[in-house]
Design a protein around this motif. Structure first.
Motif, PDB file in Angstrom:
ATOM      1  N   CYS A  41     -77.031 -28.729  -8.204  1.00  0.00           N
ATOM      2  CA  CYS A  41     -78.266 -27.963  -8.159  1.00  0.00           C
ATOM      3  C   CYS A  41     -78.315 -27.081  -9.403  1.00  0.00           C
ATOM      4  CB  CYS A  41     -78.347 -27.123  -6.879  1.00  0.00           C
ATOM      5  SG  CYS A  41     -77.185 -25.743  -6.818  1.00  0.00           S
ATOM      6  N   ALA A  42     -79.484 -26.538  -9.695  1.00  0.00           N
ATOM      7  CA  ALA A  42     -79.646 -25.721 -10.900  1.00  0.00           C
ATOM      8  C   ALA A  42     -78.715 -24.513 -10.899  1.00  0.00           C
ATOM      9  CB  ALA A  42     -81.103 -25.283 -11.031  1.00  0.00           C
ATOM     10  N   LEU A  43     -78.555 -23.874  -9.756  1.00  0.00           N
ATOM     11  CA  LEU A  43     -77.716 -22.681  -9.677  1.00  0.00           C
ATOM     12  C   LEU A  43     -76.249 -23.009  -9.987  1.00  0.00           C
ATOM     13  CD1 LEU A  43     -77.461 -19.653  -9.025  1.00  0.00           C
ATOM     14  CD2 LEU A  43     -77.101 -20.309  -6.648  1.00  0.00           C
ATOM     15  N   CYS A  44     -75.706 -24.031  -9.347  1.00  0.00           N
ATOM     16  CA  CYS A  44     -74.299 -24.395  -9.575  1.00  0.00           C
ATOM     17  C   CYS A  44     -74.079 -24.910 -10.995  1.00  0.00           C
ATOM     18  CB  CYS A  44     -73.844 -25.429  -8.549  1.00  0.00           C
ATOM     19  SG  CYS A  44     -73.676 -24.752  -6.878  1.00  0.00           S
ATOM     20  N   ASN A  45     -75.017 -25.681 -11.517  1.00  0.00           N
ATOM     21  CA  ASN A  45     -74.903 -26.189 -12.874  1.00  0.00           C
ATOM     22  C   ASN A  45     -74.894 -25.044 -13.876  1.00  0.00           C
ATOM     23  OD1 ASN A  45     -74.722 -28.375 -14.714  1.00  0.00           O
ATOM     24  ND2 ASN A  45     -76.900 -28.195 -15.144  1.00  0.00           N
ATOM     25  N   THR A  46     -75.757 -24.061 -13.675  1.00  0.00           N
ATOM     26  CA  THR A  46     -75.809 -22.894 -14.550  1.00  0.00           C
ATOM     27  C   THR A  46     -74.538 -22.061 -14.413  1.00  0.00           C
ATOM     28  OG1 THR A  46     -78.215 -22.834 -14.443  1.00  0.00           O
ATOM     29  CG2 THR A  46     -77.113 -20.811 -15.109  1.00  0.00           C
ATOM     30  N   ALA A  47     -74.071 -21.886 -13.187  1.00  0.00           N
ATOM     31  CA  ALA A  47     -72.893 -21.051 -12.933  1.00  0.00           C
ATOM     32  C   ALA A  47     -71.659 -21.596 -13.652  1.00  0.00           C
ATOM     33  CB  ALA A  47     -72.624 -20.945 -11.433  1.00  0.00           C
ATOM     34  N   ILE A  48     -71.385 -22.893 -13.534  1.00  0.00           N
ATOM     35  CA  ILE A  48     -70.186 -23.418 -14.191  1.00  0.00           C
ATOM     36  C   ILE A  48     -70.374 -23.426 -15.705  1.00  0.00           C
ATOM     37  CG2 ILE A  48     -69.414 -24.727 -12.175  1.00  0.00           C
ATOM     38  CD1 ILE A  48     -70.232 -27.286 -13.666  1.00  0.00           C
ATOM     39  N   GLY A  49     -71.606 -23.589 -16.153  1.00  0.00           N
ATOM     40  CA  GLY A  49     -71.881 -23.535 -17.587  1.00  0.00           C
ATOM     41  C   GLY A  49     -71.644 -22.155 -18.155  1.00  0.00           C
ATOM     42  N   LYS A  50     -72.032 -21.124 -17.420  1.00  0.00           N
ATOM     43  CA  LYS A  50     -71.829 -19.746 -17.878  1.00  0.00           C
ATOM     44  C   LYS A  50     -70.344 -19.412 -17.993  1.00  0.00           C
ATOM     45  CE  LYS A  50     -76.096 -18.131 -18.016  1.00  0.00           C
ATOM     46  NZ  LYS A  50     -76.713 -17.620 -19.220  1.00  0.00           N
ATOM     47  N   LEU A  51     -69.515 -20.098 -17.215  1.00  0.00           N
ATOM     48  CA  LEU A  51     -68.067 -19.897 -17.285  1.00  0.00           C
ATOM     49  C   LEU A  51     -67.403 -20.988 -18.128  1.00  0.00           C
ATOM     50  CD1 LEU A  51     -67.388 -18.652 -13.654  1.00  0.00           C
ATOM     51  CD2 LEU A  51     -67.382 -17.324 -15.755  1.00  0.00           C
ATOM     52  N   ASP A  57     -64.737 -23.982 -17.461  1.00  0.00           N
ATOM     53  CA  ASP A  57     -63.300 -23.711 -17.514  1.00  0.00           C
ATOM     54  C   ASP A  57     -62.752 -23.552 -16.100  1.00  0.00           C
ATOM     55  OD1 ASP A  57     -60.754 -22.522 -17.682  1.00  0.00           O
ATOM     56  OD2 ASP A  57     -61.289 -21.334 -19.432  1.00  0.00           O
ATOM     57  N   PRO A  58     -61.990 -24.543 -15.597  1.00  0.00           N
ATOM     58  CA  PRO A  58     -61.473 -24.474 -14.228  1.00  0.00           C
ATOM     59  C   PRO A  58     -60.641 -23.223 -13.951  1.00  0.00           C
ATOM     60  CG  PRO A  58     -61.110 -26.660 -15.131  1.00  0.00           C
ATOM     61  CD  PRO A  58     -61.596 -25.789 -16.261  1.00  0.00           C
ATOM     62  N   GLU A  59     -59.826 -22.798 -14.912  1.00  0.00           N
ATOM     63  CA  GLU A  59     -59.003 -21.604 -14.698  1.00  0.00           C
ATOM     64  C   GLU A  59     -59.860 -20.352 -14.574  1.00  0.00           C
ATOM     65  OE1 GLU A  59     -55.831 -21.307 -17.540  1.00  0.00           O
ATOM     66  OE2 GLU A  59     -55.210 -23.378 -17.180  1.00  0.00           O
ATOM     67  N   LEU A  60     -60.889 -20.255 -15.392  1.00  0.00           N
ATOM     68  CA  LEU A  60     -61.791 -19.116 -15.309  1.00  0.00           C
ATOM     69  C   LEU A  60     -62.569 -19.130 -13.996  1.00  0.00           C
ATOM     70  CD1 LEU A  60     -62.771 -16.615 -16.769  1.00  0.00           C
ATOM     71  CD2 LEU A  60     -64.424 -18.037 -17.991  1.00  0.00           C
ATOM     72  N   LEU A  61     -62.973 -20.323 -13.567  1.00  0.00           N
ATOM     73  CA  LEU A  61     -63.668 -20.450 -12.278  1.00  0.00           C
ATOM     74  C   LEU A  61     -62.754 -20.047 -11.120  1.00  0.00           C
ATOM     75  CD1 LEU A  61     -65.533 -23.754 -13.052  1.00  0.00           C
ATOM     76  CD2 LEU A  61     -66.643 -21.628 -12.376  1.00  0.00           C
ATOM     77  N   GLU A  62     -61.477 -20.423 -11.207  1.00  0.00           N
ATOM     78  CA  GLU A  62     -60.514 -20.041 -10.165  1.00  0.00           C
ATOM     79  C   GLU A  62     -60.312 -18.528 -10.142  1.00  0.00           C
ATOM     80  OE1 GLU A  62     -56.964 -22.348 -10.744  1.00  0.00           O
ATOM     81  OE2 GLU A  62     -58.039 -24.231 -10.423  1.00  0.00           O
ATOM     82  N   ARG A  63     -60.232 -17.915 -11.323  1.00  0.00           N
ATOM     83  CA  ARG A  63     -60.085 -16.456 -11.397  1.00  0.00           C
ATOM     84  C   ARG A  63     -61.310 -15.764 -10.808  1.00  0.00           C
ATOM     85  NH1 ARG A  63     -56.188 -14.035 -14.349  1.00  0.00           N
ATOM     86  NH2 ARG A  63     -57.580 -12.322 -14.907  1.00  0.00           N
ATOM     87  N   ALA A  64     -62.493 -16.308 -11.079  1.00  0.00           N
ATOM     88  CA  ALA A  64     -63.714 -15.742 -10.512  1.00  0.00           C
ATOM     89  C   ALA A  64     -63.691 -15.848  -8.985  1.00  0.00           C
ATOM     90  CB  ALA A  64     -64.940 -16.451 -11.078  1.00  0.00           C
ATOM     91  N   ALA A  65     -63.222 -16.973  -8.473  1.00  0.00           N
ATOM     92  CA  ALA A  65     -63.126 -17.147  -7.020  1.00  0.00           C
ATOM     93  C   ALA A  65     -62.120 -16.158  -6.421  1.00  0.00           C
ATOM     94  CB  ALA A  65     -62.730 -18.586  -6.684  1.00  0.00           C
ATOM     95  N   MET A  66     -60.991 -15.966  -7.080  1.00  0.00           N
ATOM     96  CA  MET A  66     -60.005 -14.995  -6.590  1.00  0.00           C
ATOM     97  C   MET A  66     -60.605 -13.594  -6.591  1.00  0.00           C
ATOM     98  SD  MET A  66     -56.251 -16.296  -7.994  1.00  0.00           S
ATOM     99  CE  MET A  66     -56.570 -15.750  -9.637  1.00  0.00           C
ATOM    100  N   TYR A  67     -61.333 -13.263  -7.617  1.00  0.00           N
ATOM    101  CA  TYR A  67     -61.989 -11.954  -7.694  1.00  0.00           C
ATOM    102  C   TYR A  67     -62.947 -11.764  -6.517  1.00  0.00           C
ATOM    103  CZ  TYR A  67     -65.293  -8.408  -9.170  1.00  0.00           C
ATOM    104  OH  TYR A  67     -66.110  -7.314  -9.201  1.00  0.00           O
TER     105      TYR A  67
END
Length: 88
Positions: free
Chosen positions: A51-61, A64-74
């Protein structure tokens, strides 16, 4: 679609059916809109439909899987640890 990602209409429809018509991340439909074709910016390989939201969200990060994981931990409430920051 094909020129940009090498995905035909049939390929798109096959991916859409395989994903039950919903975003590969959040599981929601796009209500009248097409799901975006997500791809790796380094290899060009198509990963799935988002979806547009998820596509934009991973693009803004930066995809980067590690950055996405850190965001999830946060978001889960993990406290900031200075030693983690030294690793990045």
């Amino acid at each position: 679609m094909y020129r940009k990602y090498g995905v035909t209409r049939k390929d798109y429809d096959t991916m859409l059916v395989a994903q039950a018509g919903v975003c590969a991340i959040c599981g929601k439909a796009e209500n009248g809109k097409r799901l975006a074709i997500d791809h790796c910016h380094k290899t060009g390989e198509v990963r799935g439909l988002l979806c547009a939201l998820c596509n934009t969200a991973i693009g803004k990060l930066n995809d980067d899987p590690e950055l996405l994981e850190r965001a999830a931990m946060y978001l889960r409430g993990k406290l900031y640890d200075k030693s983690d920051a030294a690793d990045t």
